[in-house]
Design an enzyme around this catalytic site. Structure first.
Site, PDB file in Angstrom:
ATOM      1  N   ASP A  37     -28.085 -18.830  -9.836  1.00 49.87           N
ATOM      2  CA  ASP A  37     -27.246 -19.947  -9.040  1.00 49.87           C
ATOM      3  C   ASP A  37     -27.470 -21.342  -9.912  1.00 49.87           C
ATOM      4  OD1 ASP A  37     -26.357 -21.706  -7.085  1.00 49.87           O
ATOM      5  OD2 ASP A  37     -27.147 -20.973  -5.359  1.00 49.87           O
ATOM      6  N   HIS A  81     -24.313 -18.547  -6.710  1.00 57.55           N
ATOM      7  CA  HIS A  81     -23.843 -19.217  -5.765  1.00 57.55           C
ATOM      8  C   HIS A  81     -23.286 -18.912  -4.840  1.00 57.55           C
ATOM      9  CE1 HIS A  81     -25.464 -22.787  -3.476  1.00 57.55           C
ATOM     10  NE2 HIS A  81     -23.883 -22.663  -3.390  1.00 57.55           N
ATOM     11  N   GLN A 123     -25.270 -20.794   4.787  1.00 52.49           N
ATOM     12  CA  GLN A 123     -24.449 -20.489   3.529  1.00 52.49           C
ATOM     13  C   GLN A 123     -24.605 -22.139   2.795  1.00 52.49           C
ATOM     14  OE1 GLN A 123     -22.252 -20.361   0.720  1.00 52.49           O
ATOM     15  NE2 GLN A 123     -23.007 -19.525  -0.590  1.00 52.49           N
ATOM     16  N   SER A 124     -25.447 -22.144   1.315  1.00 56.21           N
ATOM     17  CA  SER A 124     -25.586 -23.315   1.373  1.00 56.21           C
ATOM     18  C   SER A 124     -25.524 -24.394   2.201  1.00 56.21           C
ATOM     19  CB  SER A 124     -23.849 -23.573   0.258  1.00 56.21           C
ATOM     20  OG  SER A 124     -23.587 -24.616  -0.599  1.00 56.21           O
ATOM     21  N   GLY A 153     -20.723 -22.378   4.109  1.00 56.06           N
ATOM     22  CA  GLY A 153     -21.152 -23.944   3.461  1.00 56.06           C
ATOM     23  C   GLY A 153     -20.414 -24.571   3.157  1.00 56.06           C
ATOM     24  N   GLY A 154     -19.263 -25.422   1.888  1.00 53.10           N
ATOM     25  CA  GLY A 154     -18.678 -25.991   1.105  1.00 53.10           C
ATOM     26  C   GLY A 154     -18.533 -27.346   1.158  1.00 53.10           C
ATOM     27  N   ALA A 155     -20.291 -27.580   0.170  1.00 51.00           N
ATOM     28  CA  ALA A 155     -20.313 -28.715  -0.315  1.00 51.00           C
ATOM     29  C   ALA A 155     -20.529 -29.984   1.641  1.00 51.00           C
ATOM     30  CB  ALA A 155     -19.593 -28.919  -1.212  1.00 51.00           C
TER      31      ALA A 155
END
Length: 388
Positions: free
Chosen positions: A297, A329, A201-202, A130-132
């Site tokens: 979350d 989260h 993830q995310s 992940g990491g936006a």
């Protein structure tokens, strides 16, 4: 004393590249390997520095973004003892084959985490970090790679372009190429191309879901079939971007920036909406889907996974959902494993074990708690300032 190091398969590279791919001879010393890896880290730091300048311009350095950035720095500093130990493992452990080129773009590199005593046709997990969509990096999967590989699962962590270096279609393209590479080459690492699970993830879960849907909707343009996958595991994924816009905005990801990341097509890049348009014959191509989400979350509500599961079930897909009570989260992939409490990775191991073909090497029925990597007080403090 002579050093024994694990051989790395040769990887052929094509196209013009920002830097040379890592082509190591079959016999190399740990010192030489380490120097090459440090060179790659230096190149990544320089790239991140340049992209950070572009990000500052894109975000216009709003007070909300600065506050979230300060929280992230504090969170990182508090967990630094654990991160340094993980970095040491990633950098020096001979089981970690780093920076293997899978495509022609500058960030088309992946890491492979080998099992201690590899046999033929080991199960494989491809982890999408992940990491936006902005700060994702393949090394974020080192903690998962460290644990899963110790239990007999080969872990592949591909890097992919982030914003502003690329938009969501570029990220999807990168992951498609990476998955095709894994199918074609994982046997060189003793992995089984017929026993591959994708874990995201995310933002990685969001990208992974879109990659699956693209492969189903446009089979002629995708070099692999989702029906070959054993499982898709999504962790804390934002599957309906429209529902997440305000939450992301509150966390410093401006609405206009999010729209730009999504190539100004929010609806098309929302897996929940895309699934409702699948035909019954298309949904049968989906692998078994497992969704995990923490009920605490604050970044992506657990309702995101609940709604995604509902439309998947309505489309005829096989879906399993599990909610972790009072988990945030990042708890399942950062704080919990750092503290030696790892319910998520235990669940992932169980899914891979139960879905593996009969000929696959047997994974353990029970796992032991991993070693605590950081004092509890630091982890507790990190949870308080965690911007996610």
């Amino acid at each position: 004393m002579s050093h024994i190091v694990m051989e790395r398969p040769s990887v052929e590279t094509t196209g013009l590249e920002r830097r040379k791919s890592v082509q190591l001879p079959y016999e190399t010393t740990p010192r030489h390997q380490c120097s090459l890896d440090l060179a790659e880290v230096s190149a990544e730091v320089w790239l991140i520095t340049k992209l950070a300048a572009k990000l500052l311009w894109a975000f216009r350095v709003s007070s909300k973004w600065i506050a979230m950035f300060v929280k992230l720095l504090t969170f990182t500093c508090l967990l630094l003892p654990a991160f340094l130990r993980i970095f040491y493992f990633w950098l020096l452990d001979v089981r970690v084959h780093k920076n293997i080129r899978y495509g022609t773009q500058g960030r088309n590199l992946l890491d492979v985490y080998m099992v201690p005593e590899p046999k033929a046709k080991m199960p494989v997990v491809v982890f999408l970090s992940g990491g936006a969509w902005i700060i994702g990096y393949k090394a974020w999967g080192a903690l998962m790679g460290r644990v899963l590989s110790s239990y007999g699962i080969i872990v592949v962590t591909p890097d992919y372009r982030n914003f502003p270096q690329g938009l969501l279609p570029d990220m999807i393209t990168d992951i498609n190429v990476a998955i095709a590479y894994v199918f074609d080459n994982i046997h060189l690492f003793n992995g089984d191309p017929d026993n591959i699970t994708i874990v995201g993830q995310s933002a990685g879960a969001h990208i992974g879901a879109l990659v699956l849907l693209d492969a189903i909707e446009n089979p002629s343009s995708i070099p692999w079939s989702p029906s070959r996958l054993r499982n898709f595991i999504g962790i804390s994924g934002p599957y309906n971007i429209q529902d997440s816009i305000e939450r992301f905005h509150d966390h410093g990801l401006d609405r206009s920036v999010l729209a730009r990341i999504m190539n100004n097509d929010i609806l098309h890049h929302s897996p929940t909406d895309r699934v409702t348009k699948l035909g019954s014959n298309q949904s049968t191509l989906l692998p078994s889907i497992h969704l995990f989400h923490g009920t605490a979350d604050r970044t992506v509500s657990w309702h995101s996974s609940a709604k995604f599961a509902q439309v998947l079930q309505a489309a005829g897909a096989t879906v399993h959902v599990k909610y972790y009570a009072n988990k945030t989260h990042t708890d399942p992939i950062i704080e919990d494993p750092i503290e030696g409490d790892d319910p998520l990775l235990n669940d992932v191991i169980a899914i891979v074990r139960e879905s593996s073909p009969p000929y696959s090497p047997k994974l353990p029925l029970q796992t032991t708690s991993p070693q605590r990597l950081c004092p509890h007080a630091l982890v507790a403090a990190a949870r308080i300032v965690n911007p996610f």
